[in-house]
Design a protein around this motif. Structure first.
Motif, PDB file in Angstrom:
ATOM      1  N   LEU A 136       0.837   4.049  -2.830  1.00  0.00           N
ATOM      2  CA  LEU A 136       0.429   5.410  -2.466  1.00  0.00           C
ATOM      3  C   LEU A 136       1.536   6.409  -2.772  1.00  0.00           C
ATOM      4  O   LEU A 136       1.283   7.491  -3.301  1.00  0.00           O
ATOM      5  CB  LEU A 136       0.079   5.474  -0.975  1.00  0.00           C
TER       6      LEU A 136
ATOM      7  N   ALA B 141       0.840  -1.208   0.000  1.00  0.00           N
ATOM      8  CA  ALA B 141       0.000   0.000   0.000  1.00  0.00           C
ATOM      9  C   ALA B 141       0.870   1.251   0.000  1.00  0.00           C
ATOM     10  O   ALA B 141       0.598   2.219  -0.730  1.00  0.00           O
ATOM     11  CB  ALA B 141      -0.925  -0.010   1.218  1.00  0.00           C
TER      12      ALA B 141
ATOM     13  N   TRP C  64      -7.498   0.566   0.826  1.00  0.00           N
ATOM     14  CA  TRP C  64      -6.187   0.334   0.222  1.00  0.00           C
ATOM     15  C   TRP C  64      -6.021  -1.131  -0.165  1.00  0.00           C
ATOM     16  O   TRP C  64      -5.512  -1.435  -1.236  1.00  0.00           O
ATOM     17  CB  TRP C  64      -5.076   0.731   1.187  1.00  0.00           C
TER      18      TRP C  64
ATOM     19  N   ILE D 202      -4.698   5.770  -2.945  1.00  0.00           N
ATOM     20  CA  ILE D 202      -3.894   5.084  -3.950  1.00  0.00           C
ATOM     21  C   ILE D 202      -4.456   5.373  -5.333  1.00  0.00           C
ATOM     22  O   ILE D 202      -5.646   5.197  -5.591  1.00  0.00           O
ATOM     23  CB  ILE D 202      -3.869   3.576  -3.672  1.00  0.00           C
TER      24      ILE D 202
END
Length: 323
Positions: A21, A17, A292, A43
């Motif tokens: 991101l 994640a 996420w 994201i």
């Protein structure tokens, strides 16, 4: 009580994640990120080589366990990376590209990590989390395994960055407080190393700035550890320091740690991935925001075709089964 499996899943989901991101913020300043997103917290796309190389490392541990050597790792680079590169390595960092070239020239470790002159990069730090999962509760062993990996592709501070991350993840896997996790990173590197000095400076900034305005914290942190006049952002002593500071400032919570790291810019995918790995290991799978997790699918193998189709959750399970 959080199981080892849940912590392992949380670690790799948090890493993936953070990687995804932070990817669009790579090479940007905190001011540029704030101007574009306000706060980058959602994201937008997929992950990068950080996640793919992490999966590659996990596979080595599943096959070799604690007996893993630099020779095993070199052999895997040759068969799973070098022999499968068709054209350019899309998304690969300087140390990965340089290691492939060194191997093609017939060099052997540790020369493969020295020849390309990017041994200080954060390419080992970005993929070191599986060593902490595999050696949960044993930071010295996690650091030793990471160093064996680093001798193939890195040298000096690049290896120290990997040692720091692996040791910190090993302690986070026990559910320890962020301060103890940070201490494990410090103890894994020489006190007078660049990595050690940067870690202490970054942690001091995190302690001094508390929960004040994010931009004030980011600027103070950059002033403390960022090489402002160096053109590249993948310096291990810098990235590891930024990641640990974000993790500590986020109180070990996954979302807070990852968002803080991503919004610091520089090598944002790597710093957010490391912060996510630490926080996920400490808090477990359920602590990774579901919005996420839904964006994390099997990797595409854009950089490493050998890992295409693998999902970090399955990889985490295999690591735990192999311990």
């Amino acid at each position: 009580m959080i199981s080892i499996r849940d912590r392992a899943r949380g670690c790799l989901l948090g890493l993936a994640a953070g990687d995804a991101l932070g990817a669009p913020a790579e090479n940007l300043t905190p001011e540029a990120i704030a101007a574009r997103w306000g706060v980058l917290s959602e994201i937008e796309g997929g992950g990068t080589d950080d996640t793919e190389y992490t999966i590659f490392v996990a596979g080595l541990l599943v096959r070799h366990g604690h007996a893993l050597t630099s020779e095993d790792i070199e052999r895997a680079w040759r068969t799973e990376i070098v022999d499968r590169v068709d054209g350019s390595m899309r998304g690969a960092g300087f140390s990965e590209l340089g290691t492939v070239r060194a191997l093609r020239r017939g060099l052997r470790p540790p020369l493969t990590g020295r020849w390309h002159r990017h041994g200080w990069s954060d390419g080992l730090a970005m993929r070191a989390a599986p060593y902490g999962i595999f050696a949960a509760g044993d930071p010295a062993e996690a650091a030793r395994l990471a160093e064996a990996d680093g001798r193939v592709s890195h040298t000096g501070e690049g290896i120290l960055g990997g040692r720091a991350v692996a040791a910190a993840v090993a302690v986070a896997m026990t559910g320890a407080a962020p301060s103890e996790v940070a201490q494990a990173a410090l103890e894994a590197v020489p006190e007078d190393s660049w990595t050690g000095r940067n870690l202490r400076a970054a942690l001091a900034v995190a302690a001094a700035h508390g929960q004040e305005n994010g931009q004030g914290f980011a600027r103070a942190l950059h002033d403390a550890v960022v090489g402002a006049h160096y053109p590249w952002t993948d310096l291990a002593p810098e990235a590891v320091a930024l990641a640990l500071a974000a993790y500590v400032r986020g109180g070990g919570q996954v979302e807070a740690s990852v968002v803080t790291a991503a919004n610091l810019g520089r090598d944002a995918d790597t710093t957010a991935a490391i912060a996510g790995a630490l926080a996920g290991a400490g808090r477990g799978e359920a602590a990774v925001p579901e919005r996420w997790v839904r964006r994390i699918g099997p990797v595409e193998g854009r950089c490493l075709p050998a890992v295409a189709g693998r999902h970090v959750r399955d990889v985490a399970d295999e690591l735990v089964e192999g311990t």
